[in-house]
Scaffold this active site. Sequence first.
Site, PDB file in Angstrom:
ATOM      1  N   ARG A 160      14.315 -18.136  -7.035  1.00  0.00           N
ATOM      2  CA  ARG A 160      13.484 -18.201  -5.624  1.00  0.00           C
ATOM      3  C   ARG A 160      13.522 -19.551  -5.195  1.00  0.00           C
ATOM      4  O   ARG A 160      13.728 -20.573  -5.727  1.00  0.00           O
ATOM      5  CB  ARG A 160      12.146 -17.570  -5.858  1.00  0.00           C
ATOM      6  CG  ARG A 160      11.250 -18.406  -7.145  1.00  0.00           C
ATOM      7  CD  ARG A 160      10.637 -19.730  -6.509  1.00  0.00           C
ATOM      8  NE  ARG A 160       9.366 -20.002  -7.081  1.00  0.00           N
ATOM      9  CZ  ARG A 160       8.957 -21.356  -7.027  1.00  0.00           C
ATOM     10  NH1 ARG A 160       9.565 -22.068  -6.286  1.00  0.00           N
ATOM     11  NH2 ARG A 160       7.825 -21.379  -7.877  1.00  0.00           N
ATOM     12  N   GLU A 259       1.734 -18.012  -1.395  1.00  0.00           N
ATOM     13  CA  GLU A 259       1.327 -19.689  -1.472  1.00  0.00           C
ATOM     14  C   GLU A 259       2.050 -20.360  -0.339  1.00  0.00           C
ATOM     15  O   GLU A 259       1.656 -21.446   0.270  1.00  0.00           O
ATOM     16  CB  GLU A 259       1.995 -20.130  -2.853  1.00  0.00           C
ATOM     17  CG  GLU A 259       1.801 -21.513  -3.086  1.00  0.00           C
ATOM     18  CD  GLU A 259       2.022 -21.794  -4.589  1.00  0.00           C
ATOM     19  OE1 GLU A 259       1.626 -21.403  -5.657  1.00  0.00           O
ATOM     20  OE2 GLU A 259       2.512 -22.755  -4.803  1.00  0.00           O
ATOM     21  N   ARG A 263       8.693 -17.147   0.544  1.00  0.00           N
ATOM     22  CA  ARG A 263       9.265 -17.302  -0.912  1.00  0.00           C
ATOM     23  C   ARG A 263      10.511 -16.264  -0.947  1.00  0.00           C
ATOM     24  O   ARG A 263      10.308 -15.197  -0.566  1.00  0.00           O
ATOM     25  CB  ARG A 263       8.414 -16.773  -1.852  1.00  0.00           C
ATOM     26  CG  ARG A 263       7.387 -17.911  -2.329  1.00  0.00           C
ATOM     27  CD  ARG A 263       7.931 -18.985  -3.299  1.00  0.00           C
ATOM     28  NE  ARG A 263       6.989 -20.125  -3.275  1.00  0.00           N
ATOM     29  CZ  ARG A 263       6.383 -20.201  -4.422  1.00  0.00           C
ATOM     30  NH1 ARG A 263       6.099 -19.390  -5.388  1.00  0.00           N
ATOM     31  NH2 ARG A 263       5.338 -21.175  -4.402  1.00  0.00           N
ATOM     32  N   CYS A 305       2.695 -26.661  -2.767  1.00  0.00           N
ATOM     33  CA  CYS A 305       2.358 -27.270  -3.831  1.00  0.00           C
ATOM     34  C   CYS A 305       3.306 -28.248  -4.253  1.00  0.00           C
ATOM     35  O   CYS A 305       4.556 -28.198  -3.990  1.00  0.00           O
ATOM     36  CB  CYS A 305       2.188 -26.223  -4.989  1.00  0.00           C
ATOM     37  SG  CYS A 305       2.060 -26.918  -6.585  1.00  0.00           S
ATOM     38  N   THR A 307       4.789 -29.386  -6.856  1.00  0.00           N
ATOM     39  CA  THR A 307       5.621 -29.015  -7.753  1.00  0.00           C
ATOM     40  C   THR A 307       6.953 -28.225  -7.190  1.00  0.00           C
ATOM     41  O   THR A 307       8.139 -28.227  -7.800  1.00  0.00           O
ATOM     42  CB  THR A 307       5.226 -28.181  -8.682  1.00  0.00           C
ATOM     43  OG1 THR A 307       4.793 -26.748  -8.311  1.00  0.00           O
ATOM     44  CG2 THR A 307       3.826 -28.655  -9.489  1.00  0.00           C
ATOM     45  N   ARG A 314      13.449 -22.162  -8.128  1.00  0.00           N
ATOM     46  CA  ARG A 314      12.909 -21.907  -9.745  1.00  0.00           C
ATOM     47  C   ARG A 314      13.790 -20.757 -10.006  1.00  0.00           C
ATOM     48  O   ARG A 314      13.863 -19.476  -9.562  1.00  0.00           O
ATOM     49  CB  ARG A 314      11.243 -21.556  -9.715  1.00  0.00           C
ATOM     50  CG  ARG A 314      10.975 -21.391 -11.155  1.00  0.00           C
ATOM     51  CD  ARG A 314       9.502 -21.269 -11.383  1.00  0.00           C
ATOM     52  NE  ARG A 314       9.110 -19.924 -11.518  1.00  0.00           N
ATOM     53  CZ  ARG A 314       9.100 -19.110 -12.358  1.00  0.00           C
ATOM     54  NH1 ARG A 314       9.436 -19.413 -13.561  1.00  0.00           N
ATOM     55  NH2 ARG A 314       8.473 -18.015 -12.497  1.00  0.00           N
ATOM     56  N   ARG A 343       6.980 -20.025 -19.123  1.00  0.00           N
ATOM     57  CA  ARG A 343       5.836 -19.382 -18.627  1.00  0.00           C
ATOM     58  C   ARG A 343       5.443 -17.967 -19.403  1.00  0.00           C
ATOM     59  O   ARG A 343       6.538 -17.425 -20.237  1.00  0.00           O
ATOM     60  CB  ARG A 343       5.945 -18.952 -17.162  1.00  0.00           C
ATOM     61  CG  ARG A 343       6.001 -20.355 -16.176  1.00  0.00           C
ATOM     62  CD  ARG A 343       6.143 -19.982 -14.641  1.00  0.00           C
ATOM     63  NE  ARG A 343       5.845 -21.263 -13.996  1.00  0.00           N
ATOM     64  CZ  ARG A 343       5.945 -21.149 -12.507  1.00  0.00           C
ATOM     65  NH1 ARG A 343       6.035 -20.099 -11.994  1.00  0.00           N
ATOM     66  NH2 ARG A 343       5.880 -22.536 -11.995  1.00  0.00           N
ATOM     67  N   GLU A 348       3.063 -17.551 -13.947  1.00  0.00           N
ATOM     68  CA  GLU A 348       2.418 -18.824 -14.374  1.00  0.00           C
ATOM     69  C   GLU A 348       0.854 -18.306 -14.673  1.00  0.00           C
ATOM     70  O   GLU A 348       0.287 -17.631 -14.211  1.00  0.00           O
ATOM     71  CB  GLU A 348       2.434 -19.710 -12.990  1.00  0.00           C
ATOM     72  CG  GLU A 348       1.788 -21.146 -13.199  1.00  0.00           C
ATOM     73  CD  GLU A 348       2.318 -21.957 -12.544  1.00  0.00           C
ATOM     74  OE1 GLU A 348       2.417 -21.862 -11.115  1.00  0.00           O
ATOM     75  OE2 GLU A 348       2.766 -23.079 -12.844  1.00  0.00           O
TER      76      GLU A 348
HETATM   77  P1  ADP Z   1       7.056 -18.233  -8.723  1.00  0.00           P
HETATM   78  O1  ADP Z   1       6.316 -19.489  -8.860  1.00  0.00           O
HETATM   79  O2  ADP Z   1       8.655 -18.373  -8.902  1.00  0.00           O
HETATM   80  O3  ADP Z   1       6.818 -17.306  -7.733  1.00  0.00           O
HETATM   81  P2  ADP Z   1       5.332 -16.440 -10.823  1.00  0.00           P
HETATM   82  O4  ADP Z   1       5.372 -17.301 -11.866  1.00  0.00           O
HETATM   83  O5  ADP Z   1       4.201 -16.610  -9.900  1.00  0.00           O
HETATM   84  O6  ADP Z   1       6.558 -17.257  -9.910  1.00  0.00           O
HETATM   85  O7  ADP Z   1       5.693 -15.157 -10.934  1.00  0.00           O
HETATM   86  C1  ADP Z   1       6.054 -14.335  -9.996  1.00  0.00           C
HETATM   87  C2  ADP Z   1       6.576 -12.852 -10.621  1.00  0.00           C
HETATM   88  O8  ADP Z   1       7.710 -13.045 -10.961  1.00  0.00           O
HETATM   89  C3  ADP Z   1       5.689 -12.245 -12.021  1.00  0.00           C
HETATM   90  O9  ADP Z   1       5.649 -10.977 -11.841  1.00  0.00           O
HETATM   91  C4  ADP Z   1       6.711 -12.893 -12.996  1.00  0.00           C
HETATM   92  O10 ADP Z   1       6.716 -12.041 -13.988  1.00  0.00           O
HETATM   93  C5  ADP Z   1       8.146 -12.596 -11.973  1.00  0.00           C
HETATM   94  N1  ADP Z   1       9.409 -13.074 -12.642  1.00  0.00           N
HETATM   95  C6  ADP Z   1       9.753 -14.344 -12.842  1.00  0.00           C
HETATM   96  N2  ADP Z   1      10.867 -14.649 -13.359  1.00  0.00           N
HETATM   97  C7  ADP Z   1      11.355 -13.327 -13.573  1.00  0.00           C
HETATM   98  C8  ADP Z   1      12.476 -12.604 -14.222  1.00  0.00           C
HETATM   99  N3  ADP Z   1      13.566 -13.602 -14.626  1.00  0.00           N
HETATM  100  N4  ADP Z   1      12.668 -11.607 -14.211  1.00  0.00           N
HETATM  101  C9  ADP Z   1      11.776 -10.669 -13.730  1.00  0.00           C
HETATM  102  N5  ADP Z   1      10.397 -11.123 -13.545  1.00  0.00           N
HETATM  103  C10 ADP Z   1      10.245 -12.445 -13.273  1.00  0.00           C
HETATM  104  C1  CIR Z   2      -2.208 -25.902 -11.428  1.00  0.00           C
HETATM  105  O1  CIR Z   2      -2.371 -26.871 -11.117  1.00  0.00           O
HETATM  106  O2  CIR Z   2      -1.880 -25.363 -12.620  1.00  0.00           O
HETATM  107  C2  CIR Z   2      -1.895 -24.778 -10.413  1.00  0.00           C
HETATM  108  N1  CIR Z   2      -2.532 -25.501  -9.226  1.00  0.00           N
HETATM  109  C3  CIR Z   2      -0.444 -24.581 -10.225  1.00  0.00           C
HETATM  110  C4  CIR Z   2       0.547 -25.551 -10.119  1.00  0.00           C
HETATM  111  C5  CIR Z   2       1.822 -25.152  -9.829  1.00  0.00           C
HETATM  112  N2  CIR Z   2       2.283 -23.976  -9.549  1.00  0.00           N
HETATM  113  C6  CIR Z   2       2.472 -23.512  -8.368  1.00  0.00           C
HETATM  114  O3  CIR Z   2       2.462 -24.019  -7.283  1.00  0.00           O
HETATM  115  N3  CIR Z   2       2.265 -22.154  -8.225  1.00  0.00           N
END
Ligand code: ADP
Ligand code: CIR
Length: 391
Positions: A160, A259, A263, A305, A307, A314, A343, A348
Amino acid sequence: MSVFSVLRSKLIKFSPHLMEKQERCKKCNIKCGLIKVSPDVLRSLEDGFQKLSESDSKSLLKKYLTRQVFDELKQKKTSFGSSLLDCVQSGFHNHDSGVGVYAPDPEAYVVFSSLFNPIIQDYHIGFGPEHKHPKLDWGDISSIENLDPSGEHIISTRVRCGRSLEGYPFNPCLTEDQYREIEEKMIKIFNTMTGELEGAYKDLLTMSKEEQNKLIDDHYLFKEGDRFLKSANASRFWPIGRGIYLNNNKTFLVWVNEEDHLRIISMQPGGDIASVYNRMIEGVHFLEQNLTFARSPRFGFLTFCPTNLGTTIRASVHIRIPKLSSNKEKLNSIAEKYHLQVRGTRGEHTDSEDGVFDISNKRRLGLTEADAIREMQDGILEILRIEQSFH
Ligand code: ADP
Ligand code: CIR
């Protein structure tokens, strides 16, 4: 505060150009000291700072918001009217934050640089104040190998990136009309997508709870009620303007106004990262024909963010590694060595389910898109090598 200064600060908040005749700050080159921070905001800042100092928080916010930095920044505002409180309130409310800060608008990275710079340097592993993000480079996709041809370990792969639309601030400063405007703009573009990217947009406002939960459980849709985003003031007017575009094969997605403004996501079962990455690039190319993305010469693509700055990439796998999963210390040490982030299965701040982890590149700033993918690929191959060496 006099009636005049209240009116003046309101006017400036909505019409930053009114400040044009004022002097710019020598340090950040923005008129950051001209709108007074209200006594209420100052009280919340002092109170939050005190509580964070007394906590056992491991956040980067606690590490870098020293008394000296706090005193230097507490009276400042961006021309959007954002204060230090807008940057730190998520970390003040959530002491379990890993990072704890967000940029309410693009100027915040400059006005509050004494806080953002060391956090960025720490998270993105050495991107110092003197560094500049490199030019975009997607790399040579034909050199990317399938991470798990036998299909034994990798359940799925996802890549993404985040994009902000030029001319709009980030979540905490967006008006209800702007949320609707961005969504409308995106729907028009989605309606012109063809071929593999063709699909449909679903807005959160009219989506049933069942459909929403199914999309979340299937890992397509963002979760509801993220407390870190909520206390950063990023969930105002929810669910207005929020939604998801899904292609017909469910391999290409765009999240709208979660966010970040956008995305852009590609995912599919298995470990064929080249196909996943290629599809995301195709989607980005299509969207950028119709939109201008916010990009800074120093930070690359701008995101809410810190990060996510830079490439905003990612690249993750959902991976089953039963042996390493029972040796967390070893898993974490490989992750640290290869700049990976581990994660839980639902993203996350969630736990691993059935020994399945989400493992991705950690840093996104100060390296090219191709480097970010390569970094993830090298790390995952090493994890698989070590997992297979346990017999
Ligand atoms: P991001 O910050 O990349 O948007 P999140 O940690 O919020 O990611 O995850 C968003 C969704 O994407 C969650 O449901 C997570 O399980 C899913 N996800 C992340 N990586 C994978 C993957 N490799 N395969 C399937 N789902 C994924
Ligand atoms: C944290 O500090 O843990 C949250 N604010 C998430 C930080 C990074 N993740 C994100 O941007 N989704």
